[in-house]
Motif scaffolding. Structure first.
Motif, PDB file in Angstrom:
ATOM      1  N   ASP A   1       0.925  -1.243   0.028  1.00 37.77           N
ATOM      2  CA  ASP A   1      -0.034  -0.272   0.198  1.00 37.77           C
ATOM      3  C   ASP A   1       0.665   1.112   0.189  1.00 37.77           C
ATOM      4  OD1 ASP A   1      -2.191  -1.142   0.228  1.00 37.77           O
ATOM      5  OD2 ASP A   1      -2.202  -1.309   2.497  1.00 37.77           O
ATOM      6  N   LYS A   2       2.584   0.828   0.637  1.00 38.13           N
ATOM      7  CA  LYS A   2       3.257   2.376   1.066  1.00 38.13           C
ATOM      8  C   LYS A   2       3.662   2.974  -0.520  1.00 38.13           C
ATOM      9  CE  LYS A   2       3.855   1.501   5.598  1.00 38.13           C
ATOM     10  NZ  LYS A   2       4.235   0.936   6.361  1.00 38.13           N
ATOM     11  N   LEU A   3       3.705   2.032  -2.347  1.00 34.85           N
ATOM     12  CA  LEU A   3       4.301   1.581  -2.440  1.00 34.85           C
ATOM     13  C   LEU A   3       3.567   2.636  -3.964  1.00 34.85           C
ATOM     14  CD1 LEU A   3       5.710  -1.763  -3.347  1.00 34.85           C
ATOM     15  CD2 LEU A   3       6.993  -0.400  -2.345  1.00 34.85           C
ATOM     16  N   SER A   4       4.208   2.599  -5.151  1.00 35.23           N
ATOM     17  CA  SER A   4       3.889   3.822  -6.048  1.00 35.23           C
ATOM     18  C   SER A   4       3.148   2.402  -6.246  1.00 35.23           C
ATOM     19  CB  SER A   4       4.915   4.228  -6.787  1.00 35.23           C
ATOM     20  OG  SER A   4       5.462   2.797  -7.918  1.00 35.23           O
ATOM     21  N   PRO A   5       2.337   3.421  -7.693  1.00 37.75           N
ATOM     22  CA  PRO A   5       0.845   2.611  -8.036  1.00 37.75           C
ATOM     23  C   PRO A   5       1.500   1.400  -8.966  1.00 37.75           C
ATOM     24  CG  PRO A   5       0.137   4.970  -8.031  1.00 37.75           C
ATOM     25  CD  PRO A   5       1.515   4.928  -7.866  1.00 37.75           C
ATOM     26  N   LEU A   6       2.648   1.594  -9.625  1.00 37.16           N
ATOM     27  CA  LEU A   6       3.226   0.538 -10.750  1.00 37.16           C
ATOM     28  C   LEU A   6       3.768  -0.465  -9.909  1.00 37.16           C
ATOM     29  CD1 LEU A   6       4.407   2.619 -13.765  1.00 37.16           C
ATOM     30  CD2 LEU A   6       2.462   0.920 -13.598  1.00 37.16           C
ATOM     31  N   LYS A   7       4.252   0.049  -8.685  1.00 34.24           N
ATOM     32  CA  LYS A   7       5.332  -1.276  -8.962  1.00 34.24           C
ATOM     33  C   LYS A   7       3.884  -2.106  -7.264  1.00 34.24           C
ATOM     34  CE  LYS A   7      10.036  -0.381  -7.590  1.00 34.24           C
ATOM     35  NZ  LYS A   7      10.561  -1.067  -8.182  1.00 34.24           N
ATOM     36  N   ARG A   8       2.474  -1.479  -6.915  1.00 38.00           N
ATOM     37  CA  ARG A   8       2.235  -1.779  -5.979  1.00 38.00           C
ATOM     38  C   ARG A   8       1.228  -3.254  -7.192  1.00 38.00           C
ATOM     39  NH1 ARG A   8      -0.074   1.990  -3.560  1.00 38.00           N
ATOM     40  NH2 ARG A   8      -1.566   2.895  -4.827  1.00 38.00           N
ATOM     41  N   GLU A   9       0.710  -2.747  -8.018  1.00 43.44           N
ATOM     42  CA  GLU A   9       0.788  -3.309  -9.779  1.00 43.44           C
ATOM     43  C   GLU A   9       1.139  -4.437  -9.347  1.00 43.44           C
ATOM     44  OE1 GLU A   9      -1.104  -2.557 -14.153  1.00 43.44           O
ATOM     45  OE2 GLU A   9      -0.265  -1.029 -12.831  1.00 43.44           O
ATOM     46  N   MET A  10       2.734  -4.239 -10.180  1.00 49.56           N
ATOM     47  CA  MET A  10       3.816  -5.394  -9.967  1.00 49.56           C
ATOM     48  C   MET A  10       3.400  -5.856  -9.287  1.00 49.56           C
ATOM     49  SD  MET A  10       6.915  -5.331 -10.179  1.00 49.56           S
ATOM     50  CE  MET A  10       7.640  -5.462  -8.863  1.00 49.56           C
ATOM     51  N   TYR A  11       3.200  -5.964  -8.232  1.00 49.72           N
ATOM     52  CA  TYR A  11       3.291  -6.972  -6.371  1.00 49.72           C
ATOM     53  C   TYR A  11       1.966  -7.773  -6.586  1.00 49.72           C
ATOM     54  CZ  TYR A  11       7.645  -5.921  -4.772  1.00 49.72           C
ATOM     55  OH  TYR A  11       9.439  -5.116  -4.940  1.00 49.72           O
ATOM     56  N   GLN A  12       1.087  -7.029  -6.954  1.00 48.45           N
ATOM     57  CA  GLN A  12      -0.698  -8.029  -6.759  1.00 48.45           C
ATOM     58  C   GLN A  12      -0.355  -8.763  -8.203  1.00 48.45           C
ATOM     59  OE1 GLN A  12      -2.593  -4.182  -7.424  1.00 48.45           O
ATOM     60  NE2 GLN A  12      -3.516  -3.872  -5.807  1.00 48.45           N
ATOM     61  N   GLU A  13      -0.158  -8.346  -9.059  1.00 48.21           N
ATOM     62  CA  GLU A  13       0.524  -9.508 -10.657  1.00 48.21           C
ATOM     63  C   GLU A  13       1.187 -10.502  -9.825  1.00 48.21           C
ATOM     64  OE1 GLU A  13      -1.455  -9.674 -12.887  1.00 48.21           O
ATOM     65  OE2 GLU A  13      -2.914  -7.805 -12.399  1.00 48.21           O
ATOM     66  N   LEU A  14       2.189 -10.723 -10.083  1.00 48.13           N
ATOM     67  CA  LEU A  14       2.889 -11.324  -9.097  1.00 48.13           C
ATOM     68  C   LEU A  14       2.501 -11.843  -7.606  1.00 48.13           C
ATOM     69  CD1 LEU A  14       5.444 -12.510  -9.066  1.00 48.13           C
ATOM     70  CD2 LEU A  14       6.739 -11.098  -7.687  1.00 48.13           C
ATOM     71  N   PHE A  15       1.681 -12.093  -7.125  1.00 47.06           N
ATOM     72  CA  PHE A  15       0.746 -12.454  -5.981  1.00 47.06           C
ATOM     73  C   PHE A  15      -0.291 -13.412  -7.240  1.00 47.06           C
ATOM     74  CE2 PHE A  15      -2.346 -12.963  -3.467  1.00 47.06           C
ATOM     75  CZ  PHE A  15      -2.968 -13.857  -2.262  1.00 47.06           C
ATOM     76  N   LYS A  16      -0.681 -12.954  -7.986  1.00 48.10           N
ATOM     77  CA  LYS A  16      -1.471 -13.899  -8.538  1.00 48.10           C
ATOM     78  C   LYS A  16      -1.078 -14.682  -9.119  1.00 48.10           C
ATOM     79  CE  LYS A  16      -4.821 -10.129  -9.935  1.00 48.10           C
ATOM     80  NZ  LYS A  16      -5.505  -9.446 -11.061  1.00 48.10           N
ATOM     81  N   THR A  17       0.151 -14.491 -10.277  1.00 50.47           N
ATOM     82  CA  THR A  17       1.055 -15.484 -10.565  1.00 50.47           C
ATOM     83  C   THR A  17       1.488 -16.607  -9.893  1.00 50.47           C
ATOM     84  OG1 THR A  17       1.578 -14.256 -12.175  1.00 50.47           O
ATOM     85  CG2 THR A  17       3.050 -15.784 -12.144  1.00 50.47           C
ATOM     86  N   VAL A  18       1.752 -16.067  -8.687  1.00 50.00           N
ATOM     87  CA  VAL A  18       2.134 -16.802  -7.317  1.00 50.00           C
ATOM     88  C   VAL A  18       0.958 -18.418  -7.120  1.00 50.00           C
ATOM     89  CG1 VAL A  18       2.639 -17.443  -4.756  1.00 50.00           C
ATOM     90  CG2 VAL A  18       3.511 -15.455  -6.466  1.00 50.00           C
ATOM     91  N   MET A  19      -0.142 -17.505  -6.816  1.00 44.07           N
ATOM     92  CA  MET A  19      -1.272 -18.341  -6.124  1.00 44.07           C
ATOM     93  C   MET A  19      -1.329 -19.183  -7.455  1.00 44.07           C
ATOM     94  SD  MET A  19      -1.662 -17.587  -3.682  1.00 44.07           S
ATOM     95  CE  MET A  19      -2.414 -18.338  -3.291  1.00 44.07           C
ATOM     96  N   ARG A  20      -1.447 -18.903  -8.960  1.00 41.43           N
ATOM     97  CA  ARG A  20      -1.628 -19.896 -10.011  1.00 41.43           C
ATOM     98  C   ARG A  20      -0.929 -20.712  -9.844  1.00 41.43           C
ATOM     99  NH1 ARG A  20       0.532 -19.651 -14.930  1.00 41.43           N
ATOM    100  NH2 ARG A  20       1.642 -17.636 -14.879  1.00 41.43           N
ATOM    101  N   ILE A  21       0.396 -20.480 -10.139  1.00 45.17           N
ATOM    102  CA  ILE A  21       1.558 -21.459 -10.216  1.00 45.17           C
ATOM    103  C   ILE A  21       1.521 -22.306  -9.078  1.00 45.17           C
ATOM    104  CG2 ILE A  21       2.816 -20.193 -11.842  1.00 45.17           C
ATOM    105  CD1 ILE A  21       4.933 -20.717 -10.631  1.00 45.17           C
ATOM    106  N   TRP A  22       1.140 -22.044  -8.090  1.00 47.88           N
ATOM    107  CA  TRP A  22       1.259 -22.849  -7.071  1.00 47.88           C
ATOM    108  C   TRP A  22       0.746 -24.562  -7.114  1.00 47.88           C
ATOM    109  CZ3 TRP A  22       2.307 -20.035  -1.381  1.00 47.88           C
ATOM    110  CH2 TRP A  22       3.588 -20.149  -1.061  1.00 47.88           C
ATOM    111  N   GLN A  23      -1.173 -23.848  -7.719  1.00 36.53           N
ATOM    112  CA  GLN A  23      -1.883 -24.931  -7.968  1.00 36.53           C
ATOM    113  C   GLN A  23      -1.166 -25.979  -8.634  1.00 36.53           C
ATOM    114  OE1 GLN A  23      -4.604 -24.779  -5.937  1.00 36.53           O
ATOM    115  NE2 GLN A  23      -3.985 -23.445  -5.145  1.00 36.53           N
ATOM    116  N   GLU A  24      -0.590 -25.542  -9.151  1.00 37.97           N
ATOM    117  CA  GLU A  24       0.573 -27.025 -10.419  1.00 37.97           C
ATOM    118  C   GLU A  24       0.973 -27.746  -9.382  1.00 37.97           C
ATOM    119  OE1 GLU A  24       3.420 -25.252 -13.849  1.00 37.97           O
ATOM    120  OE2 GLU A  24       1.125 -23.368 -13.721  1.00 37.97           O
ATOM    121  N   ASP A  25       0.614 -29.242 -10.073  1.00 39.29           N
ATOM    122  CA  ASP A  25       1.094 -30.361  -8.738  1.00 39.29           C
ATOM    123  C   ASP A  25       3.277 -30.694  -8.970  1.00 39.29           C
ATOM    124  OD1 ASP A  25      -1.310 -30.946  -9.387  1.00 39.29           O
ATOM    125  OD2 ASP A  25      -1.045 -32.979 -10.980  1.00 39.29           O
TER     126      ASP A  25
END
Length: 138
Positions: free
Chosen positions: A71-95
């Motif tokens: 929340d303390k980061l610039s909008p672009l950095k915040r967006e990057m971490y939010q997208e990376l979080f989604k990526t982590v959650m997606r690939i964590w589901q792979e066997d």
């Protein structure tokens, strides 16, 4: 190690940005460089340009629902971490990643394609000028 890794990420990002710049200039009708830079930074990126250790500092709290760090980061950095979080959650589901640690998963998540380059047009302009200057002196 972190310094070397983050320097490597920055240099790799610069090279990838220039590759996309050349693609954009040859594929799209750009009236000027500023328009091309805008298209480059919003273009899909080959990866997330951050090292896994730094990413861990932001993603780990997010797994617990704590977004106070991003929340303390610039909008672009915040967006990057939010997208990376989604990526982590997606690939964590792979066997092959199921049950693995966040550190382990992040090493692969940062190498996944990113929706965009998480820099602004002004930074792209600086990188473009730097690369042109280097090329002229070769």
């Amino acid at each position: 190690m972190i310094v070397r890794q983050s320097t490597y990420c920055r240099e790799q990002m610069k090279e990838d940005l220039m590759k996309v710049f050349r693609e954009v200039c040859s594929s799209y009708e750009c009236r000027n460089n500023r328009e091309a830079w805008r298209q480059v930074v919003t273009h899909e990126a080959p990866r997330f340009y951050i090292d896994s250790r730094r990413a861990h500092l932001y993603i780990s709290p997010m797994l617990r629902g704590d977004t106070s760090k991003i929340d303390k980061l610039s909008p672009l950095k915040r967006e990057m971490y939010q997208e990376l979080f989604k990526t982590v959650m997606r690939i964590w589901q792979e066997d092959k990643y199921y049950g693995k640690s966040l550190n382990y998963v992040l090493q692969y998540a940062i190498l996944e394609p990113a929706p965009r380059f998480y820099i602004d047009t002004k930074r792209m302009e600086q990188i473009w000028k730097e690369k042109r200057r280097i090329k002229r002196h070769d």
